[in-house]
Write a protein that holds these residues in place. Structure first.
Motif, mmCIF file in Angstrom:
data_model
loop_
_atom_site.group_PDB
_atom_site.id
_atom_site.type_symbol
_atom_site.label_atom_id
_atom_site.label_comp_id
_atom_site.label_asym_id
_atom_site.label_seq_id
_atom_site.Cartn_x
_atom_site.Cartn_y
_atom_site.Cartn_z
ATOM 1 N N ALA A 56 0.856 -1.187 0.000
ATOM 2 C CA ALA A 56 0.000 0.000 0.000
ATOM 3 C C ALA A 56 0.890 1.235 0.000
ATOM 4 O O ALA A 56 1.020 1.940 0.998
ATOM 5 C CB ALA A 56 -0.918 -0.015 1.218
ATOM 6 N N THR A 57 1.510 1.480 -1.137
ATOM 7 C CA THR A 57 2.443 2.596 -1.252
ATOM 8 C C THR A 57 2.267 3.268 -2.604
ATOM 9 O O THR A 57 2.171 2.589 -3.628
ATOM 10 C CB THR A 57 3.909 2.117 -1.122
ATOM 11 N N ALA A 58 2.222 4.587 -2.578
ATOM 12 C CA ALA A 58 2.192 5.366 -3.815
ATOM 13 C C ALA A 58 3.029 6.620 -3.596
ATOM 14 O O ALA A 58 3.167 7.105 -2.470
ATOM 15 C CB ALA A 58 0.762 5.732 -4.211
ATOM 16 N N ALA A 59 3.594 7.136 -4.669
ATOM 17 C CA ALA A 59 4.404 8.348 -4.595
ATOM 18 C C ALA A 59 4.435 8.984 -5.976
ATOM 19 O O ALA A 59 4.209 8.310 -6.987
ATOM 20 C CB ALA A 59 5.822 8.024 -4.118
ATOM 21 N N HIS A 60 4.726 10.266 -5.996
ATOM 22 C CA HIS A 60 4.878 10.972 -7.267
ATOM 23 C C HIS A 60 6.213 11.695 -7.252
ATOM 24 O O HIS A 60 6.434 12.596 -6.435
ATOM 25 C CB HIS A 60 3.733 11.955 -7.495
ATOM 26 N N GLY A 61 7.094 11.305 -8.168
ATOM 27 C CA GLY A 61 8.457 11.821 -8.181
ATOM 28 C C GLY A 61 8.581 13.293 -8.461
ATOM 29 O O GLY A 61 9.645 13.876 -8.249
ATOM 30 N N ALA A 62 7.513 13.942 -8.905
ATOM 31 C CA ALA A 62 7.569 15.378 -9.188
ATOM 32 C C ALA A 62 7.575 16.216 -7.923
ATOM 33 O O ALA A 62 7.936 17.398 -7.958
ATOM 34 C CB ALA A 62 6.396 15.790 -10.068
ATOM 35 N N PHE A 63 7.172 15.609 -6.789
ATOM 36 C CA PHE A 63 7.137 16.341 -5.522
ATOM 37 C C PHE A 63 7.380 15.353 -4.385
ATOM 38 O O PHE A 63 6.489 14.624 -3.986
ATOM 39 C CB PHE A 63 5.782 17.038 -5.330
#
Length: 368
Positions: A196-203
């Motif tokens: 259960a992990t999500a991330a956005h490399g732009a921020f």
């Protein structure tokens, strides 16, 4: 009414309720106070970003946070990126410009650029941004105060996405849709469960010490989805990761052309799904049955009554809620059937490239 109709109606209602409840566990940047202002290093990799360089520097110069430095790396650009960076940051001592070295074998270009940037940073906190990001003036203090209030070591979030092209309008907002629909945000933000992990490399805002403990970007040097893999490594080391709704403060002008949108999603989506063929097949069936079939019932409502409209209306309402909550152009909810078709197409195309061992292409570089 047939059993199929009632199943579609029930699933559509569940998806709407689930989405609303799921969003309640996604904290937003607000108007919190910050007692101290530790040094924050803003780190921006750029490769052929002539169209974004000046605007990015301008948005950083407008920040109200006083204690920051900004380091920008030109990753062997072949356009005017370096010249524009020099001209726009020339008289601002808060900015440092560096030129990136050659890309080593087995490294992904952006990951190598971020690694190089981190070695020049002095801050207690590291904020990695993409070149196409635009910020509100109080973004740093609000992100930092939320990070500290929730005792997290990494704060990340999916920005607001202004979109202009056809594929951009169909695919880019679906990033929020996937998070709201598929990610159990309660588990993502309140447990160390890696799946259960999500991330956005732009921020991505890291506490410096935790970033170094996981090995920084070097630890994910070959990853095409380094943001998610770094977030998972944070959890492996016992560090809390916070996924927030940052759309009030962070915007991302992600793709300028249809080709960029197609190539960008093709590069990331299959890897983001763990390169799992069964998962792609399962999600394709899921979308066809629960998101396309209800819209196929719309013409039948002319013959069998307006009740057949309900499943599609509930799905439109789900998408409208997501777009409202993430500050998207509200009329785009009407494109949901086409967006689902586009998502299925790019997901399977990305898988096709991987299975046939064809390369992904991005910004003049190819990746396997």
């Amino acid at each position: 009414m047939s059993l199929l109709f009632w199943l579609l109606l029930g699933s559509s209602l569940f998806l709407l309720i689930w989405t609303v409840c799921n969003s309640l566990f996604l904290p937003a940047l607000g108007r919190r106070s910050l007692r101290e202002q530790p040094l924050v290093t803003i780190l921006v990799p750029m490769r052929n970003e002539a169209r974004n360089a000046a605007a990015l520097i301008q948005t950083i110069q407008q920040l109200r946070y006083h204690n920051f430095e900004c380091i920008i790396l030109d990753d062997q650009s072949t356009d005017d990126t370096w010249h524009i960076l020099q001209q726009t940051s020339l008289h601002d001592p808060r900015f440092r410009l560096i030129q990136g070295g050659p890309l080593p074998k087995q490294w992904v270009g952006k990951v190598h650029a971020c690694h190089q940037l981190s070695t020049h940073a002095n801050g207690e906190y590291l904020l990695f941004l993409d070149a196409d990001i635009r910020l509100q003036p109080d973004t740093i203090e609000q992100a930092l105060s939320l990070l500290q209030a929730r005792q997290a070591k990494l704060l990340t979030g999916f920005p607001a996405f202004p979109v202009d092209t056809l594929l951009g309008r169909l695919l880019v907002p679906m990033q929020h849709f996937v998070i709201y629909t598929h990610l159990p945000v309660l588990l993502a933000n309140h447990t160390l469960w890696k799946s259960a992990t999500a991330a956005h490399g732009a921020f991505m805002l890291f506490e410096r010490q935790a970033y170094e403990e996981i090995g920084g970007h070097r630890a994910v040097h070959a990853s095409l989805v380094e943001d998610v893999h770094m977030a998972r490594r944070m959890k492996e080391q016992g560090h809390r990761v916070l996924l927030a709704n940052v759309t009030s403060h962070v915007s991302c002008y992600m793709y300028e052309t249809n080709r960029e949108a197609w190539e960008g999603f093709a590069k990331n989506i299959f890897t983001g799904l763990g390169r799992s063929v069964p998962l792609v097949i399962g999600m394709t069936c899921f979308y066809v049955l629960l998101y396309l079939l209800p819209f196929a019932l719309l013409p039948l409502s002319l013959l069998y009554g307006p009740l057949l409209l309900l499943p599609a209306l509930l799905l439109w309402l789900q998408r409208l809620y997501i777009d409202y909550d993430t500050r998207q152009q509200l009329w785009l909810f009407l494109s949901q059937p086409l967006a689902i078709i586009a998502l299925i197409a790019i997901m399977n195309y990305s898988m096709y490239l991987a299975l046939l061992k064809k390369s992904y292409y991005w910004k003049g570089r190819t990746y396997s």
